[in-house]
Motif scaffolding. Structure first.
Motif, PDB file in Angstrom:
ATOM      1  N   GLU A  45     -16.945  24.536   9.201  1.00  0.00           N
ATOM      2  CA  GLU A  45     -18.158  24.444  10.005  1.00  0.00           C
ATOM      3  C   GLU A  45     -18.822  23.079   9.875  1.00  0.00           C
ATOM      4  OE1 GLU A  45     -17.634  26.337   7.363  1.00  0.00           O
ATOM      5  OE2 GLU A  45     -19.243  26.091   5.897  1.00  0.00           O
ATOM      6  N   HIS A  90     -17.389  33.195  13.456  1.00  0.00           N
ATOM      7  CA  HIS A  90     -17.735  32.857  12.068  1.00  0.00           C
ATOM      8  C   HIS A  90     -18.184  31.398  11.962  1.00  0.00           C
ATOM      9  CE1 HIS A  90     -17.194  33.321   7.611  1.00  0.00           C
ATOM     10  NE2 HIS A  90     -17.084  32.003   7.705  1.00  0.00           N
ATOM     11  N   HIS A 113     -22.101  29.649  11.429  1.00  0.00           N
ATOM     12  CA  HIS A 113     -22.441  28.710  10.351  1.00  0.00           C
ATOM     13  C   HIS A 113     -23.350  27.571  10.818  1.00  0.00           C
ATOM     14  CE1 HIS A 113     -20.386  30.015   6.801  1.00  0.00           C
ATOM     15  NE2 HIS A 113     -19.163  29.848   7.241  1.00  0.00           N
ATOM     16  N   GLU A 126     -21.633  32.785   3.191  1.00  0.00           N
ATOM     17  CA  GLU A 126     -20.295  33.127   3.682  1.00  0.00           C
ATOM     18  C   GLU A 126     -20.137  34.621   3.970  1.00  0.00           C
ATOM     19  OE1 GLU A 126     -18.128  31.331   4.851  1.00  0.00           O
ATOM     20  OE2 GLU A 126     -18.492  29.342   4.042  1.00  0.00           O
ATOM     21  N   TYR A 186     -16.795  36.199   0.026  1.00  0.00           N
ATOM     22  CA  TYR A 186     -16.677  36.490   1.458  1.00  0.00           C
ATOM     23  C   TYR A 186     -16.624  38.014   1.649  1.00  0.00           C
ATOM     24  CZ  TYR A 186     -15.256  31.684   2.711  1.00  0.00           C
ATOM     25  OH  TYR A 186     -15.208  30.334   2.920  1.00  0.00           O
TER      26      TYR A 186
HETATM   27 ZN   LIG Z   1     -17.344  30.418   6.435  1.00  0.00          ZN
END
Ligand SMILES: [Zn+2]
Length: 593
Positions: free
Chosen positions: A252, A281, A285, A315, A385
């Motif tokens: 990101e 995802h 971010h 995350e 995560y």
């Molecule tokens: Zn990530």
């Protein structure tokens, strides 16, 4: 460390130096970027140059300096300047009486991931943190980067171009430069607009991706996330996609993301959805972690690890939303989303390390553990995560139930954005907890202690049941439990993992051993599960294996089969409240499952 602390005293009256980098790639097949730094209006007697050891978003000291070679320093007239190395990533040049100089070096680039550099006959890709020095005390100075591409190649980066100069780009400061990947080659570029903002998709490589479909679904993802956060905080955003043979990854940035995906991973529905989830995802971010940052990531220290216990939020919560956002965008339905959450629960509940490492510690130790997996990882670690995604699920359900669907985890994201993200003020773990508690309307100290700071099992059913769902073990035709897995790619029975406290561990089998036979008959990785089904829990079998090339035999008593799969299934006869809760959460009726 703050930037102010790095400024040398003499810089109080300093003249801002002009910092210009030039990156050439005259022979791409050598994998060498030729880099020059031209410095003008330099005022100090020494020039310190430091190459970052890591790049934000990927929490591992990668020692980028190991790829730097052939360093030299010259005056304007070509005479060499004296320089020395101070540490692994720190070069120091004598510059007394010198106001203008050139540094030249090469960067070897042959690692195709989103957080490293790659140069070959087809393209050049680089992360500025792995290519450019920062000058301590001058990190806030503007930096110009001129790219000299081979004929027919073009350049794309989220940085603005310098007016009137082709392939020359301008970064407001070193942080902005590090946050701006470069792609140089013959990539295709697709322009599209969402909510009046300009977007680009740049694609390197061949495969079965259909750009029209990708752009259509990416637009829906952007709209869903903009709706959550209340608009898009940029004027231009770049999706940089590398189609590779095996790769998978995303990195990101504030105004871009780099994506690496298998080139033929766009046809099968599961694979395509996984790609859209990756897009969701990395795009999420741009708020959560690029602008809403943990306090210790407010000012990046490129010289060393930046420790934080809050990656479960940066995350893990992002991972929870990467399944929720495509659902809201209408790309798949609630049944598919629940299938994914069930698979995440399965991965969590079949990882023995969840009993050993608390979630906040998993985040803190990312630098030495998550990014450096070994044969013991499964027994000693849990991914922030994965468990962060599951804790975020519980928090979302907790808030929704307690606030009767008037609030959700979305409100936590919005409040974090308003309070910390817009101004890019780092949040402490305590401030994050306070925001979540204020949205939930309750004290959550006990929740945080149990599920973030200790290793208690997550009580999925307590939180799912009000939404008409239960997490259930799926009965399987599982063999009696041995507790080891084999590498399947080599044909031989090389042991990949031995589960803690399993029959295999008690019998003395080690990761790296080569399993040869069960009860005197050869067993291959493909046969192992099936062969074990010939026995019952409590049976004793004889394993033959090589341990460091020494032939060994041991007896193992097989245990009860362990659960391998969990699913989220609707309760029988849901109440109207359960129906309402489910509908408010996932936008569909429970009966649609
Ligand atoms: Zn990530």
């Amino acid at each position: 460390m703050t930037k102010a602390a790095q400024v040398p005293p003499s810089s109080l009256t300093r003249i801002t130096p002009l910092i210009e980098y030039q990156v050439a790639m005259p022979q791409p097949t050598t994998h060498l970027f030729e880099v020059e730094l031209h410095l003008k209006d330099w005022q100090l007697e020494q020039l310190d140059l430091r190459l970052p050891v890591w790049t934000p978003g990927s929490y591992l000291v990668r020692e980028y300096a190991k790829h730097l070679q052939s360093f030299s320093a010259q005056r304007l007239d070509g005479q060499s300047l004296i320089w020395r190395k101070i540490s692994k990533n720190h070069w120091q040049v004598e510059t007394a009486g010198i106001t203008e100089l050139t540094i030249h070096y090469q960067i070897f680039a042959n690692e195709l991931t989103v957080r490293t550099n790659h140069l070959d006959a087809t393209h050049g890709y680089f992360n500025p943190g792995a290519v450019f020095f920062y000058i301590p005390g001058f990190e806030d100075c503007e930096i110009r980067v001129a790219i000299l591409p081979p004929p027919e190649w073009h350049v794309i980066t989220p940085l603005p171009t310098l007016a009137g100069q082709a392939n020359t780009f301008q970064a407001a400061d070193f942080d902005t430069l590090v946050d701006s990947p470069f792609e140089v080659g013959t990539h295709s570029v697709y322009d599209f607009e969402v909510l009046g903002k300009s977007h680009q998709l740049a694609v390197w490589g061949q495969g079965n991706a259909e750009p029209d479909r990708l752009i259509r679904d990416t637009q829906k993802v952007i709209e869903a996330e903009a709706e959550l956060f209340g608009g898009l905080p940029y004027n231009r955003y770049l999706f940089l996609l590398h189609l590779s043979n095996q790769g998978f990854g995303g990195l990101e940035h504030k105004y871009a993301c780099s994506l690496n995906y298998p080139r033929f991973g766009f046809r099968a529905e599961d694979k395509y959805n996984r790609f859209i989830s990756l897009v969701a995802h990395e795009f999420f971010h741009l708020w959560n972690v690029k602008r809403i940052r943990p306090k210790t990531l407010e000012v990046f220290d490129y010289d060393r690890e930046n420790y934080t216990p809050s990656l479960w939020f940066s995350e893990g919560t992002t991972s929870y939303y990467d399944w929720m956002i495509p659902l809201r965008a209408g790309i798949y339905d609630a049944a598919y989303c629940l299938k994914q959450l069930g698979e995440s629960i399965t991965r969590l509940q079949t990882t023995p390390g969840r009993h050993v490492q608390p979630l906040s510690e998993s985040s803190f130790d990312a630098w030495i553990k998550l990014y450096r997996p070994d044969a013991n990882s499964g027994n000693s670690q849990i991914s922030y995560y994965l468990k962060g995604e599951m804790v975020s699920l519980l928090l979302d359900l907790l808030i929704r139930q307690r606030q009767q669907n008037a609030r959700s985890l979305d409100d936590v994201m919005r409040q974090m954005w308003q309070q910390f993200g817009r101004s890019e003020t780092g949040f402490t773990p305590e401030q994050l907890q306070i925001v979540i508690e204020s949205v939930a309307g309750m004290d959550l100290e006990d929740f945080f202690q149990r599920y973030l700071h200790r290793t208690e099992e997550l009580p999925f059913n307590e939180y799912l049941e009000p939404f008409g769902l239960l997490c259930q073990e799926v009965p399987e035709d599982s063999p009696p439990h041995l507790g080891l897995s084999l590498k399947s790619d080599k044909g031989t029975g090389s042991v990949k993992f031995v589960e803690a406290n399993s029959p295999a561990q008690h019998a003395g089998v080690n990761a790296g051993d080569e399993l040869l036979a069960i009860n005197g008959f050869r067993v291959s990785p493909e046969q192992l599960n099936d062969r074990l089904k010939d026995y019952q829990p409590g049976d004793e079998i004889e394993l033959t294996f090589f341990h460091q090339d020494e032939l060994r035999t041991c007896s193992v008593t097989l245990a009860e089969p362990s659960t391998h799969q969990y699913k989220l299934l609707p309760v029988e006869s849901p109440s109207s409240v359960q129906e309402q809760n489910f509908q408010a959460w996932l936008g569909e009726s429970l009966s649609s499952l």
